[in-house]
Design a protein around this motif. Structure first.
Motif, PDB file in Angstrom:
ATOM      1  N   ALA A 140       7.935  -0.470   0.991  1.00  0.00           N
ATOM      2  CA  ALA A 140       7.013  -0.991   2.005  1.00  0.00           C
ATOM      3  C   ALA A 140       7.577  -2.187   2.751  1.00  0.00           C
ATOM      4  CB  ALA A 140       5.687  -1.373   1.349  1.00  0.00           C
ATOM      5  N   ALA A 141       8.561  -2.873   2.162  1.00  0.00           N
ATOM      6  CA  ALA A 141       9.022  -4.139   2.736  1.00  0.00           C
ATOM      7  C   ALA A 141      10.240  -4.015   3.630  1.00  0.00           C
ATOM      8  CB  ALA A 141       9.323  -5.130   1.608  1.00  0.00           C
ATOM      9  N   VAL A 142      11.071  -2.978   3.435  1.00  0.00           N
ATOM     10  CA  VAL A 142      12.301  -2.915   4.233  1.00  0.00           C
ATOM     11  C   VAL A 142      11.987  -2.623   5.691  1.00  0.00           C
ATOM     12  CG1 VAL A 142      13.767  -2.248   2.293  1.00  0.00           C
ATOM     13  CG2 VAL A 142      12.653  -0.467   3.655  1.00  0.00           C
ATOM     14  N   SER A 143      12.965  -2.868   6.517  1.00  0.00           N
ATOM     15  CA  SER A 143      12.833  -2.771   7.969  1.00  0.00           C
ATOM     16  C   SER A 143      12.041  -1.554   8.428  1.00  0.00           C
ATOM     17  CB  SER A 143      14.228  -2.714   8.599  1.00  0.00           C
ATOM     18  OG  SER A 143      14.157  -2.389   9.966  1.00  0.00           O
ATOM     19  N   ALA A 144      11.213  -1.773   9.428  1.00  0.00           N
ATOM     20  CA  ALA A 144      10.436  -0.675  10.011  1.00  0.00           C
ATOM     21  C   ALA A 144      11.321   0.354  10.691  1.00  0.00           C
ATOM     22  CB  ALA A 144       9.423  -1.227  11.006  1.00  0.00           C
ATOM     23  N   ASP A 145      12.589   0.038  10.897  1.00  0.00           N
ATOM     24  CA  ASP A 145      13.510   1.018  11.489  1.00  0.00           C
ATOM     25  C   ASP A 145      13.933   2.089  10.493  1.00  0.00           C
ATOM     26  OD1 ASP A 145      13.424  -0.222  13.924  1.00  0.00           O
ATOM     27  OD2 ASP A 145      15.265  -1.377  13.632  1.00  0.00           O
ATOM     28  N   ALA A 159       4.728   5.290   2.095  1.00  0.00           N
ATOM     29  CA  ALA A 159       4.717   3.831   2.067  1.00  0.00           C
ATOM     30  C   ALA A 159       4.545   3.307   3.489  1.00  0.00           C
ATOM     31  CB  ALA A 159       6.006   3.300   1.461  1.00  0.00           C
ATOM     32  N   THR A 160       3.677   2.324   3.658  1.00  0.00           N
ATOM     33  CA  THR A 160       3.434   1.743   4.975  1.00  0.00           C
ATOM     34  C   THR A 160       4.462   0.656   5.249  1.00  0.00           C
ATOM     35  OG1 THR A 160       1.073   2.178   4.772  1.00  0.00           O
ATOM     36  CG2 THR A 160       1.745   0.572   6.427  1.00  0.00           C
ATOM     37  N   ASP A 161       5.178   0.787   6.359  1.00  0.00           N
ATOM     38  CA  ASP A 161       6.251  -0.154   6.673  1.00  0.00           C
ATOM     39  C   ASP A 161       5.692  -1.453   7.255  1.00  0.00           C
ATOM     40  OD1 ASP A 161       5.825   0.093   9.444  1.00  0.00           O
ATOM     41  OD2 ASP A 161       7.413   1.582   9.704  1.00  0.00           O
ATOM     42  N   PRO A 162       6.530  -2.481   7.482  1.00  0.00           N
ATOM     43  CA  PRO A 162       6.019  -3.760   7.995  1.00  0.00           C
ATOM     44  C   PRO A 162       5.331  -3.666   9.354  1.00  0.00           C
ATOM     45  CG  PRO A 162       8.193  -4.055   7.036  1.00  0.00           C
ATOM     46  CD  PRO A 162       7.950  -2.578   7.082  1.00  0.00           C
ATOM     47  N   ALA A 163       5.590  -2.606  10.114  1.00  0.00           N
ATOM     48  CA  ALA A 163       4.923  -2.431  11.404  1.00  0.00           C
ATOM     49  C   ALA A 163       3.613  -1.662  11.274  1.00  0.00           C
ATOM     50  CB  ALA A 163       5.859  -1.712  12.373  1.00  0.00           C
ATOM     51  N   GLY A 164       3.253  -1.284  10.047  1.00  0.00           N
ATOM     52  CA  GLY A 164       1.997  -0.576   9.827  1.00  0.00           C
ATOM     53  C   GLY A 164       2.083   0.928   9.922  1.00  0.00           C
ATOM     54  N   ASN A 165       3.300   1.471   9.956  1.00  0.00           N
ATOM     55  CA  ASN A 165       3.477   2.914  10.085  1.00  0.00           C
ATOM     56  C   ASN A 165       3.920   3.529   8.754  1.00  0.00           C
ATOM     57  OD1 ASN A 165       2.969   2.890  12.940  1.00  0.00           O
ATOM     58  ND2 ASN A 165       5.017   2.017  13.205  1.00  0.00           N
ATOM     59  N   THR A 196       0.831  -1.187   0.000  1.00  0.00           N
ATOM     60  CA  THR A 196       0.000   0.000   0.000  1.00  0.00           C
ATOM     61  C   THR A 196       0.870   1.243   0.000  1.00  0.00           C
ATOM     62  OG1 THR A 196      -1.759  -1.116   1.219  1.00  0.00           O
ATOM     63  CG2 THR A 196      -1.777   1.282   1.250  1.00  0.00           C
ATOM     64  N   VAL A 197       0.635   2.081  -0.990  1.00  0.00           N
ATOM     65  CA  VAL A 197       1.309   3.369  -1.078  1.00  0.00           C
ATOM     66  C   VAL A 197       0.250   4.429  -1.217  1.00  0.00           C
ATOM     67  CG1 VAL A 197       2.861   4.804  -2.423  1.00  0.00           C
ATOM     68  CG2 VAL A 197       3.379   2.402  -2.095  1.00  0.00           C
ATOM     69  N   GLU A 198       0.353   5.480  -0.431  1.00  0.00           N
ATOM     70  CA  GLU A 198      -0.674   6.508  -0.393  1.00  0.00           C
ATOM     71  C   GLU A 198      -0.131   7.848  -0.825  1.00  0.00           C
ATOM     72  OE1 GLU A 198      -1.553   6.269   3.740  1.00  0.00           O
ATOM     73  OE2 GLU A 198      -3.306   4.996   3.401  1.00  0.00           O
ATOM     74  N   ALA A 199      -1.021   8.640  -1.403  1.00  0.00           N
ATOM     75  CA  ALA A 199      -0.685  10.040  -1.609  1.00  0.00           C
ATOM     76  C   ALA A 199      -0.781  10.734  -0.263  1.00  0.00           C
ATOM     77  CB  ALA A 199      -1.651  10.686  -2.596  1.00  0.00           C
ATOM     78  N   VAL A 200       0.235  11.497   0.075  1.00  0.00           N
ATOM     79  CA  VAL A 200       0.232  12.179   1.354  1.00  0.00           C
ATOM     80  C   VAL A 200      -0.755  13.331   1.336  1.00  0.00           C
ATOM     81  CG1 VAL A 200       2.567  11.515   1.891  1.00  0.00           C
ATOM     82  CG2 VAL A 200       2.162  13.594   0.626  1.00  0.00           C
TER      83      VAL A 200
END
Length: 561
Positions: free
Chosen positions: A279-284, A301-307, A25-29
Motif C-alpha cells: 500500500a505504501a510504495v509509489s503509485a506508479d 492494495a490501495t496505493d498512496p493515490a487512492g487507487n 487497507t487491503v481488500e478482497a477483490v
C-alpha cells in the motif's frame, strides 16, 4: 490445459475489507464470474509469476504437494515439468507475456538441485522463459559471491561444474533495490525493463528488510539492507524518468493468512508487513507480487493515490502461478480498471514439458547414488507440523540428534529453529529412510555449536520465543528439557528433571544460524565457551543410523498455564 480458474476484476466493489493496524487497507477483490481462463483482451500484457520454488524440481510430496482450491478440495500440484507446461499454456493464450519469479528460487532445496548448487533449477527457470527475479532471503544462503556466480556464471570454486561441463549463469537478472554493499552502492540491479507486445514493462525487485535475521552473518557479510518502500520508490522514479509507465514490483516479503478460502481468497491476517509495503510504495507501481510466507492470496492494495492494484502470492514449490493481465492504454500506461488477476493451480493432469522434464530427470539420475543410500529406519512418518505446545515430532527428533552429536562438547540440551526443518520425513517400505529424504528435511548445512549460557540467559532465550517480532516461534528442544509457560513468560525449567537456576551454567547445543542471533534470538550471542561441531545433516543421519525403528518422543514437554 489447466483447470478452470477465476478471473478477477480488481476495482469492482470489494467483498471484504480489512483495515490493518498500521492504517493500510487491503481488500478482497470482487469476482467477476467463473470461467475457463482464456486469451486476454487486445492491448494486454500477461504477467505470470511463481515464488518460493526452492529447487523443487520433482513434484513435492505430502502436504507440500497439495493445494486447497476454491471449492475446498485438495489438489495434487507442483513439479517443475508440470509448472513449465502451465506456463507454456498461459503464454500461448497471450503472446504478449512476461514470466517472473518473486524469489527463493534456490536454497533449502532437495538434493537433486542442491547437490549441484542449484544450477539445475536455474536451467529450468531459463527454459520456462523467466525474464526477471528478485533475490529472496535464501538466495543469500551461501553469500553474495555465490549469488553473483549463479547470476553471471562460472564453476563453483570448490566443487567445480558437476551438473554440466560449464555453467553460463542465469539469463535473467536477479534484482534487489534495497541491498547495498559497504560503500552504499547497489549489490544487485534494482530494476530491469522488459518489452512485451511493444510495451516496456518496468520490473522492480525488493528483498525483505529482515534479511539479517534470516541468514547467517556470512551470508550478508559486507552488505546492508535498507527499507523496502524507500528503495522501491527510488527505483520507480528512475523508471518513470526513462518513460516507463507500466511498472510492477517483485516483493520477497509476504503476509500470513487465516487459512480460509482458496487460491483467489484474500484471507490475510491484519497488519502484515507485505500489505504495508504493497500500500505504501509509489503509485506508479501497478501490481505487487509477494512471496516468502508460502501462502495463497489474491488481494487489492490501495496505493498512496487512492487507487487499487493487485497484491498476490502463489504458495510455494511451484504449486500455483500468479497471473496478472495488465490492460494497457495507448501511451503505455496501465488501465487498472480492466486489469485482471488470479492464481492458477499447477495441476498434474497436463503433459509435462519435455525439455524441463529432461533437465529434472538428468539431475535426479546424477544425484541418485547418494540420494538413495539408506541411512536408517523409522516406525512411521515424522511430521514437522507443530502440535499445541509448538513442538513437532520431527523437530524433537532433530533436537535429540543434535544433542547426541554435541555430547562430546559437554552439551546438556539442544535447541533448534523450526524454520530449519523443511519437510516431513515419510519413510519408504519397511520404514526405510534415505539420505535424500534426510537432506530434504535438513538442507542448510548449518554447523552445530555448543555454548555456555547461564540459567537466566537460557530463560531469556526461551522467553524470546514469544516476544520476537514474528513470534511465537517455539524452538524445537531435546527431549530432556521441560518448562512451563504463563502468558509470554517462561516459569520453571528443568533439564533431565533437575531444576535450572538463574546462576547456574549450562551447555547448550544449537546451530550457527541461531548462535548468531537468527530469527531474532539475539540472547544466543551472549553465549560463552563456544565450540564447533558437525553439520546438522550429518548429526541427523548419524542419529537415524544409531536408532533403528525410531519413534519420536512426546511433544507435551512444554506446559502452558
Amino acid at each position: 490445459m489447466s483447470s478452470p480458474g477465476r478471473r478477477v476484476g480488481i476495482v469492482l466493489a470489494a467483498l471484504l475489507a480489512v483495515v490493518l493496524a498500521v492504517g493500510v487497507t487491503v481488500e478482497a477483490v470482487t469476482l467477476s464470474g467463473r470461467s475457463a481462463p482464456g486469451a486476454p483482451g487486445s492491448g494486454t500484457v500477461r504477467l505470470i509469476a511463481l515464488n518460493d520454488l526452492h529447487g523443487n524440481l520433482e513434484p513435492p510430496s505430502g502436504s507440500s504437494g497439495r493445494v486447497t482450491d476454491d471449492a475446498g478440495a485438495q489438489v495434487e500440484a507442483g513439479g517443475a515439468a508440470f509448472l513449465a507446461a502451465h506456463v507454456a499454456a498461459l503464454r500461448a493464450q497471450a503472446p504478449a507475456s512476461v514470466v517472473l519469479s518473486t524469489g527463493d528460487n534456490v536454497g533449502a532445496s532437495p538434493l537433486a538441485s542442491a547437490l549441484f548448487h542449484d544450477e539445475p533449477t536455474v536451467e529450468v527457470l531459463e527454459r520456462m522463459g523467466v525474464a526477471a527475479s528478485v533475490a529472496g532471503n535464501h538466495e543469500f544462503d551461501e553469500g553474495i559471491a555465490e549469488l553473483r556466480r549463479l547470476q553471471h556464471g562460472g564453476c563453483h570454486p570448490t566443487d567445480g561444474c558437476r551438473f554440466t561441463p560449464s555453467y553460463d549463469g542465469a539469463s535473467f537478472p536477479i534484482l534487489s533495490a534495497n541491498v547495498t554493499d559497504g560503500s552504499g552502492r547497489p549489490a544487485l540491479a534494482a530494476s530491469t525493463v522488459v518489452e512485451a507486445g511493444g510495451t516496456r514493462i518496468g520490473v522492480i525487485g525488493a528483498t525483505l528488510s529482515e534479511l539479517p535475521d534470516l541468514v547467517s552473518p556470512d551470508g550478508i557479510r559486507g552488505l546492508a539492507v535498507g527499507d523496502e518502500v524507500a528503495a522501491v520508490d527510488a527505483a520507480s522514479r528512475g523508471l518513470t524518468a526513462q518513460g516507463v509507465r507500466a511498472q510492477v514490483l517483485l516483493l520477497h516479503q509476504g503476509d500470513e493468512t487465516t487459512g480460509d478460502g482458496g487460491p483467489d481468497a484474500c484471507a490475510i491476517e491484519p497488519g502484515g508487513p507485505a500489505s504495508r509495503i504493497a500500500a505504501a510504495v509509489s503509485a506508479d507501481v501497478d501490481a505487487v507480487f509477494s512471496a516468502h510466507t508460502h501462502q495463497q492470496y489474491l488481494c487489492s492494495a490501495t496505493d498512496p493515490a487512492g487507487n487499487p492494484r493487485p497484491f498476490v502470492q502463489g504458495l510455494s514449490f511451484g504449486r500455483l502461478l500468479s497471473v496478472v493481465d495488465l490492460a494497457l492504454t495507448g501511451d503505455g500506461d496501465v488501465d487498472r480498471g480492466t486489469t485482471t488477476a488470479r492464481n492458477e493451480v499447477v495441476t498434474r493432469d497436463v503433459t509435462p514439458d519435455p525439455g524441463v522434464a529432461e533437465v529434472v530427470d538428468r539431475a535426479v539420475a546424477q544425484s541418485r547414488p547418494l540420494a538413495e543410500r539408506p541411512v536408517g529406519t523409522v516406525a512411521g512418518p515424522l511430521l514437522r507440523a507443530a502440535g499445541p505446545t509448538g513442538l513437532s515430532p520431527l523437530g524433537t527428533v532433530i533436537a535429540d540428534a543434535q544433542l547426541a552429536a554435541s555430547r562430546g562438547d559437554g552439551a546438556q540440551i539442544a535447541l533448534t529453529n523450526p524454520g530449519g526443518v523443511r519437510a516431513d520425513l515419510v519413510p519408504g517400505a519397511g520404514g526405510r529412510v534415505t539420505y535424500g529424504q534426510a537432506y530434504t528435511v535438513q538442507p542448510f548445512g548449518n554447523i552445530l555449536q555448543t555454548m555456555t549460557l547461564t540459567g537466566a540467559q537460557l530463560r531469556a532465550v526461551l522467553d524470546q520465543q514469544f516476544t520476537v517480532e514474528d513470534g511465537p516461534t517455539v524452538l524445537q528442544s531435546s527431549s530432556n528439557l521441560r518448562y512451563t509457560v504463563t502468558g509470554n513468560r517462561v516459569g520453571d525449567i528443568a533439564i533431565g528433571g533437575v531444576p535450572v537456576t538463574d546462576g547456574g551454567r549450562y551447555r547448550v547445543a544449537t546451530n550457527n544460524f541461531l548462535s548468531a542471533g537468527g530469527d531474532g534470538f539475539d540472547t544466543f550471542t551472549a553465549g560463552t565457551e563456544l565450540v564447533g561441531g558437525p553439520v546438522d545433516l550429518d548429526a541427523f543421519v548419524a542419529y537415524l543410523g544409531a536408532n533403528p525403528g525410531l519413534t519420536p518422543p512426546s511433544t507435551d514437554r512444554i506446559v502452558r498455564r
